[in-house]
Scaffold this active site. Sequence first.
Site, short mmCIF file in Angstrom:
data_model
loop_
_atom_site.label_atom_id
_atom_site.label_comp_id
_atom_site.label_asym_id
_atom_site.label_seq_id
_atom_site.Cartn_x
_atom_site.Cartn_y
_atom_site.Cartn_z
N ASP A 15 -24.67 45.49 33.83
CA ASP A 15 -24.83 45.31 35.28
C ASP A 15 -25.85 46.29 35.85
O ASP A 15 -26.64 45.93 36.74
CB ASP A 15 -23.48 45.48 35.98
N THR B 297 -18.68 49.82 30.33
CA THR B 297 -18.27 48.75 31.24
C THR B 297 -19.41 48.20 32.09
O THR B 297 -19.56 46.99 32.23
CB THR B 297 -17.14 49.25 32.17
N GLY C 227 -31.54 47.93 22.02
CA GLY C 227 -32.60 47.67 22.99
C GLY C 227 -32.55 46.27 23.55
O GLY C 227 -31.47 45.70 23.77
#
Length: 303
Positions: free
Chosen positions: A253, A249, A227
């Site tokens: 982002d 990956t 978390g």
Amino acid sequence: MKKVFVLGSINADLVMQADRMPMTGESLKGSGFFINQGGKGANQAVACKKLGCEKVLFMGAVGSDTFGKDLVSSLASYGVETDAVAVKDGHSGVCIILLDKSQNDNVLVVDAGANDRVSFDDFEGYLDAHAEAGDLLVTQLEVNLDAVKQCLRKAKQKGMYTVLNPAPAVKIGKDFLENVDLIVLNETESELMTGIAVDGESAAEQVYTYFAACGVGETLITLGAKGCYYLDGSLTYCPAEKVKAVDTTSAGDTFIGALAMRKASGHTVASSLAFAAKCSAITVSRIGASSAIPTLDEVIGPH
């Protein structure tokens, strides 16, 4: 809704899967090769746009190679504005990604290419012409650091809300941090920057104190499958959603892009954590970078 400006990297990701990681000197048979648009900055911009932000404007650089043209076209295809993407002589940023199917993990090797040659002069006029008080700036450390530092300073002068994702982690001075409203970093980056291992709430509060002393008002520490902690004087914990991860990956982002979209829509960071966690959970269940990021409808259903 406020505008979101993203200063950051854009790469051509060359992705392949293998049953396990090779040993030194070993050749393995791979599968599933594809080329994907990546780079932390581009991924965050695409996430913000795919998740519902009306206006996302990207600032960065590509090379004069074939990859450069394809990367700009890909970014624009998502609806991200690319007028401030400079073209530099030489090659674009390239990232080679090997996915380990046995461990659901990956390794990355990055050649920054044009990202290292981003200059504040490339986009200063663009920022002056289009940014307004209350707009957001999201940036990372995958492009020329001097450009990042100057951009953060300019954004604060214009009254923008600034978000820094200090990845890859390097020691940066107070002249960087004093112009940051929200810092978003993972456990490894936090320890590298502050020397504090985030092993619980008390350590998270120490990290917040460290950054607050540098002028940062809000700290968000992502903990992967455990978390995240968000601190702005008080502490909020948000658990991660349980999901079978196949490619992590773009998890971070996506999380940052989701937060930026919500902030641009008038929500607080604290009230946006669960939404961002859900977005990340969907992303890691797919292979790819920008292509794996969900749309708003995929997160919340038709509305």
